[in-house]
Design a protein around this motif. Structure first.
Motif, PDB file in Angstrom:
ATOM      1  N   UNK A  62       9.698   7.509   3.217  1.00 25.70           N
ATOM      2  CA  UNK A  62       9.980   8.130   1.916  1.00 25.70           C
ATOM      3  C   UNK A  62      10.397   9.583   2.091  1.00 25.70           C
ATOM      4  N   UNK A  63       9.694  10.306   2.994  1.00 21.51           N
ATOM      5  CA  UNK A  63      10.006  11.714   3.241  1.00 21.51           C
ATOM      6  C   UNK A  63      11.436  11.877   3.724  1.00 21.51           C
ATOM      7  N   UNK A 112       0.816  -1.214   0.000  1.00 17.70           N
ATOM      8  CA  UNK A 112       0.000   0.000   0.000  1.00 17.70           C
ATOM      9  C   UNK A 112       0.844   1.256   0.000  1.00 17.70           C
ATOM     10  N   UNK A 113       1.900   1.267   0.821  1.00 21.92           N
ATOM     11  CA  UNK A 113       2.779   2.435   0.886  1.00 21.92           C
ATOM     12  C   UNK A 113       3.524   2.658  -0.413  1.00 21.92           C
ATOM     13  N   UNK A 114       3.981   1.573  -1.031  1.00 21.07           N
ATOM     14  CA  UNK A 114       4.710   1.686  -2.295  1.00 21.07           C
ATOM     15  C   UNK A 114       3.811   2.231  -3.402  1.00 21.07           C
ATOM     16  N   UNK A 133       2.662   6.287  -7.087  1.00 19.19           N
ATOM     17  CA  UNK A 133       1.577   6.906  -7.858  1.00 19.19           C
ATOM     18  C   UNK A 133       1.615   8.425  -7.720  1.00 19.19           C
ATOM     19  N   UNK A 134       1.745   8.912  -6.486  1.00 15.44           N
ATOM     20  CA  UNK A 134       1.776  10.357  -6.249  1.00 15.44           C
ATOM     21  C   UNK A 134       3.030  11.000  -6.832  1.00 15.44           C
ATOM     22  N   UNK A 135       4.176  10.340  -6.631  1.00 13.31           N
ATOM     23  CA  UNK A 135       5.442  10.933  -7.055  1.00 13.31           C
ATOM     24  C   UNK A 135       5.561  10.976  -8.577  1.00 13.31           C
ATOM     25  N   UNK A 136       5.220   9.881  -9.244  1.00 11.75           N
ATOM     26  CA  UNK A 136       5.319   9.831 -10.706  1.00 11.75           C
ATOM     27  C   UNK A 136       4.368  10.828 -11.358  1.00 11.75           C
ATOM     28  N   UNK A 137       3.130  10.872 -10.871  1.00  8.52           N
ATOM     29  CA  UNK A 137       2.176  11.837 -11.423  1.00  8.52           C
ATOM     30  C   UNK A 137       2.600  13.266 -11.087  1.00  8.52           C
ATOM     31  N   UNK A 174      -4.729  -0.337  -2.243  1.00 11.64           N
ATOM     32  CA  UNK A 174      -4.126  -0.848  -1.011  1.00 11.64           C
ATOM     33  C   UNK A 174      -5.129  -1.666  -0.208  1.00 11.64           C
ATOM     34  N   UNK A 175      -6.332  -1.142  -0.073  1.00  7.81           N
ATOM     35  CA  UNK A 175      -7.364  -1.827   0.705  1.00  7.81           C
ATOM     36  C   UNK A 175      -7.789  -3.145   0.091  1.00  7.81           C
ATOM     37  N   UNK A 176      -8.034  -3.145  -1.215  1.00  4.41           N
ATOM     38  CA  UNK A 176      -8.466  -4.372  -1.882  1.00  4.41           C
ATOM     39  C   UNK A 176      -7.367  -5.430  -1.863  1.00  4.41           C
ATOM     40  N   UNK A 177      -6.109  -4.990  -1.999  1.00  4.83           N
ATOM     41  CA  UNK A 177      -4.993  -5.941  -1.931  1.00  4.83           C
ATOM     42  C   UNK A 177      -4.909  -6.597  -0.551  1.00  4.83           C
ATOM     43  N   UNK A 178      -5.305  -5.843   0.488  1.00  2.00           N
ATOM     44  CA  UNK A 178      -5.272  -6.372   1.859  1.00  2.00           C
ATOM     45  C   UNK A 178      -6.513  -7.175   2.207  1.00  2.00           C
ATOM     46  N   UNK A 179      -7.435  -7.320   1.248  1.00  4.11           N
ATOM     47  CA  UNK A 179      -8.643  -8.097   1.482  1.00  4.11           C
ATOM     48  C   UNK A 179      -9.749  -7.336   2.178  1.00  4.11           C
ATOM     49  N   UNK A 180      -9.641  -6.004   2.229  1.00  2.00           N
ATOM     50  CA  UNK A 180     -10.678  -5.184   2.854  1.00  2.00           C
ATOM     51  C   UNK A 180     -11.818  -4.924   1.869  1.00  2.00           C
TER      52      UNK A 180
END
Length: 405
Positions: A164-165, A95-97, A102-106, A318-324
């Protein structure tokens, strides 16, 4: 001198009033203090004995604001732990990656879209990639969502973002503050910054027993003198290596995070973090000319829209990958988009490095809007989800977990 102290006192009273107002409205104090600083300052009127321009005291207020940055980053370092990240599992790493990339590249694409030079583009991308830990944590507590199924993942993603910061600021400090004029010199500056950071990681992992002995001080008075003196010394020493003073504070907090005294230090630091942190946001607003905000209006609005969409998508992934469930995943995306203290710190690094002046009004507008809109979107996430569910027709898995709001 007496008049200067009166000016500082007046500024502190204004900060106190703004904080009380924010508390009454149950809202983050960050936008209130930035707007307050913008409303006074160079363009403010003089009313009787009250001079709201703060001309004589501006340098002192700015210095107190810098202390606020040190305490904010020092506290962040105390909260940070590589061990926590490892124990949290692959869902948080994923999720963090996704969130950061996504934010940094865009953000990079957005910066180039406006024709900015490379360093300005990198600073813009960094600003778009860091959430406000303070606002996110406060919103979760205020909305009583600390027990929700998605909250652990949200906090884990914020922790990953903080890592990351730290890396980003270290690298950019080497690039912007190192004074390098060639590729070799630039690589050397960046290497020094990264090496300096890795040294503190090593101290945090291997030097804990020694730090425990050094800090085994029964007197609270002596304890706080030793810790704070070390904080300011290390922050100042970092600058001599062309590493941002804020990073020095963060790394020192990191070194102390694994010690048995970390909770004691946190307890002592919080009041200073809150007090001087408030002055930091006020001083940031004080340095902004409201008449210049229009120059960055469309650029900031586009970045805000990009951040809202990008963060929501990252949260869903992130949520869907974690099964939420889709609802919990939507809560993640709507919670992590608030921007605040760290975005301003990234912007200030660019300004200190002599980059384009537009970074200041852009960061002010960007933070102001998202510091307000972010918590509102989180609060109304239940209704937002219902609207989106009608469009996308998500099917909810049957899981027996708590999913409030």
């Amino acid at each position: 001198m007496d008049h200067m102290i009166f000016e500082v006192g007046t500024a502190l009273m204004l900060i106190a009033l703004a904080s009380v107002l924010a508390g009454k409205l149950k809202f983050s104090i960050i936008p209130f203090l930035i707007v307050l600083g913008m409303l006074v300052g160079p363009h403010a009127p003089t009313i009787g004995i009250f001079d709201f321009k703060f001309i004589e005291s501006q340098s002192i207020i700015e210095f107190l604001g810098r202390i606020g940055v040190l305490f904010l980053l020092f506290y962040l370092g105390l909260e940070f732990s590589v061990q926590k990240l490892i124990k949290s599992g692959k869902n948080i790493v994923y999720g963090g990656t996704v969130y950061v990339i996504l934010n940094f590249v865009l953000g990079i694409g957005y910066g180039f879209l406006f024709g900015l030079p490379l360093y300005e583009v990198l600073i813009i991308a960094g600003m778009l990639s860091v959430s406000s830990s303070a606002i996110v944590a406060k919103v979760l507590v205020d909305l009583r969502r600390t027990g929700n199924s998605e909250t652990e993942l949200i906090l884990g993603m914020i922790l990953f973002d903080d890592i990351f910061l730290a890396v980003f600021l270290s690298v950019m400090s080497g690039l912007l503050l190192g004074g390098a004029t060639s590729v070799g010199a630039t690589l050397l500056s960046v290497s020094i910054s990264i090496g300096y950071m890795l040294l503190f990681f090593l101290i945090a992992r291997k030097g804990t027993p020694i730090l425990n002995k050094i800090l085994n001080i029964s007197s609270s008075e002596i304890f706080i003198i030793v810790v704070f003196s070390s904080l300011f010394f290390i922050a100042g020493f970092s600058e001599t290596l062309h590493v941002a003073e804020a990073i020095g504070a963060l790394l020192f907090g990191l070194a102390l995070s694994e010690t048995e005294h970390s909770k004691r230090i946190e307890h002592l630091v919080v009041p200073f973090r809150d007090f001087f942190g408030a002055i930091f946001f006020f001083s940031f607003g004080l340095s902004i000319d409201p008449l210049a905000l229009g120059d960055a209006l469309w650029m900031a609005l586009g970045a805000i829209l990009l951040t809202v969409i990008c963060n929501f998508v990252a949260g869903m992934m992130a949520g869907r990958n974690a099964g939420l469930s889709h609802k919990s995943s939507a809560n993640i995306g709507l919670t992590i988009m608030a921007r605040g203290e760290f975005t301003i710190i990234v912007a200030n690094l660019g300004i200190a490095g002599g980059l384009a002046p537009i970074l200041k009004p852009f960061s002010a507008l960007y933070v102001l809007v998202l510091a307000i809109v972010g918590p509102l979107l989180t609060k109304e996430s239940k209704h937002i989800y219902k609207v989106l569910n009608k469009v996308f027709k998500w099917s909810e898995p049957k899981i027996n977990v708590k999913e409030n709001g």
